[in-house]
Design an enzyme around this catalytic site. Structure first.
Site, PDB file in Angstrom:
ATOM      1  N   ASP A 107       0.869  -1.173   0.000  1.00 47.27           N
ATOM      2  CA  ASP A 107       0.000   0.000   0.000  1.00 47.27           C
ATOM      3  C   ASP A 107       0.912   1.231   0.000  1.00 47.27           C
ATOM      4  OD1 ASP A 107      -2.167   1.779   0.763  1.00 47.27           O
ATOM      5  OD2 ASP A 107      -3.233  -0.004   1.408  1.00 47.27           O
ATOM      6  N   PHE A 156     -10.240   0.679  -1.294  1.00 46.75           N
ATOM      7  CA  PHE A 156     -10.255  -0.248  -0.163  1.00 46.75           C
ATOM      8  C   PHE A 156     -10.648  -1.630  -0.670  1.00 46.75           C
ATOM      9  CE2 PHE A 156     -11.429  -2.257   3.699  1.00 46.75           C
ATOM     10  CZ  PHE A 156     -10.543  -1.709   4.595  1.00 46.75           C
ATOM     11  N   ASP A 163      -8.364  -7.861   4.831  1.00 48.37           N
ATOM     12  CA  ASP A 163      -9.526  -7.772   5.714  1.00 48.37           C
ATOM     13  C   ASP A 163     -10.122  -6.380   5.795  1.00 48.37           C
ATOM     14  OD1 ASP A 163      -7.229  -6.723   7.226  1.00 48.37           O
ATOM     15  OD2 ASP A 163      -8.640  -6.637   8.896  1.00 48.37           O
TER      16      ASP A 163
HETATM   17  C1  PRP Z   1      -1.177  -4.935   5.463  1.00 50.68           C
HETATM   18  C2  PRP Z   1      -0.389  -5.777   4.456  1.00 50.68           C
HETATM   19  C3  PRP Z   1       0.992  -5.224   4.566  1.00 50.68           C
HETATM   20  C4  PRP Z   1       0.745  -3.775   4.911  1.00 50.68           C
HETATM   21  C5  PRP Z   1       0.884  -2.971   3.670  1.00 50.68           C
HETATM   22  O1  PRP Z   1      -1.037  -5.497   6.707  1.00 50.68           O
HETATM   23  O2  PRP Z   1      -0.421  -7.146   4.760  1.00 50.68           O
HETATM   24  O3  PRP Z   1       1.741  -5.853   5.566  1.00 50.68           O
HETATM   25  O4  PRP Z   1      -0.589  -3.646   5.403  1.00 50.68           O
HETATM   26  O5  PRP Z   1       0.667  -1.601   3.936  1.00 50.68           O
HETATM   27  P1  PRP Z   1       1.794  -0.514   3.689  1.00 50.68           P
HETATM   28  O6  PRP Z   1       2.381  -0.760   2.338  1.00 50.68           O
HETATM   29  O7  PRP Z   1       1.002   0.770   3.753  1.00 50.68           O
HETATM   30  O8  PRP Z   1       2.798  -0.586   4.775  1.00 50.68           O
HETATM   31  P2  PRP Z   1      -1.948  -5.073   7.949  1.00 50.68           P
HETATM   32  O9  PRP Z   1      -1.187  -4.129   8.820  1.00 50.68           O
HETATM   33  O10 PRP Z   1      -3.290  -4.607   7.478  1.00 50.68           O
HETATM   34  O11 PRP Z   1      -2.050  -6.429   8.764  1.00 50.68           O
HETATM   35  P3  PRP Z   1      -2.719  -7.840   8.315  1.00 50.68           P
HETATM   36  O12 PRP Z   1      -1.807  -8.448   7.268  1.00 50.68           O
HETATM   37  O13 PRP Z   1      -2.711  -8.634   9.575  1.00 50.68           O
HETATM   38  O14 PRP Z   1      -4.095  -7.559   7.779  1.00 50.68           O
END
Ligand code: PRP
Length: 183
Positions: A107, A156, A163
């Site tokens: 992201d 989103f 999730d």
């Molecule tokens: C999500 C995804 C990445 C991170 C990416 O994890 O799995 O690890 O966000 O976002 P970024 O590029 O903005 O850093 P999340 O923190 O939602 O945890 P999860 O995998 O447990 O859902």
């Protein structure tokens, strides 16, 4: 679980199960080629990467090992802090190893950028990234992702590990939610 189970909160399908499957097959072939003759350590980032890890790893012909990390992507407050805390560290000493980080989505890139620096500092021989999805328009830092499933719009999205309030990770495709679901 499918779209009907989500009900009125469902938006639209962005990547079908068949599209994900086909792309995973292509990525697996590329990874097999690139790491021929080397033993790869796949590092899944919990929890979102569970589906990609399961499906990608089963398509690889190479002998691989697997490990997992859990990180809290951000400190308290906003998603832009870039503060990452390790909730579960690797069980493996990665010194000298070829490591492939497996992610569901890139992201802002902040989590990965931190993870790459962290794992490289442990003396790995190589550290690369495979991510099923990437949102170029959301990037805050430039991260080199060697294997990308799909670039998607900055919306989103849920499903295939992703999730909303811990729900919908078990949708077999990637889709959006109707705005009323999260606004
Ligand atoms: C999500 C995804 C990445 C991170 C990416 O994890 O799995 O690890 O966000 O976002 P970024 O590029 O903005 O850093 P999340 O923190 O939602 O945890 P999860 O995998 O447990 O859902």
């Amino acid at each position: 679980m499918d779209a009907a189970d989500v009900g009125a909160d469902f938006g639209r399908v962005l990547k079908t199960q068949a599209e994900l499957d086909q792309r995973l097959e292509e990525l697996a072939q590329q990874i097999d080629q690139d790491y021929a003759g080397r033993e790869l350590l796949l590092v899944g980032v919990l929890k979102g990467a569970v589906m990609v890890m399961a499906d990608l790893s089963r398509r690889l012909h190479s002998k691989v090992t697997m490990d997992w990390m859990a990180v809290s992507s951000y400190g308290s407050g906003t998603k832009s802090s870039g503060v990452v805390r390790i909730l579960k560290d690797l069980d493996t000493d990665i010194h000298g190893r070829d490591v492939l980080i497996v992610e569901d989505v890139v992201d802002s890139g902040l989590t990965l950028s931190w993870l790459l620096a962290n794992l490289r500092s442990r003396g790995a021989r190589s550290v690369e990234v495979a991510a099923m999805l990437r949102k170029p328009a959301a990037a805050k830092v430039d991260v080199d992702v060697r294997y990308v499933g799909f670039d998607i719009p900055n919306e989103f999205v849920v499903g295939y590990g992703l999730d909303f309030a811990e729900h919908y990770r078990n949708l077999p495709f990637v889709g959006t939610l109707a705005p009323q679901a999260y606004e």
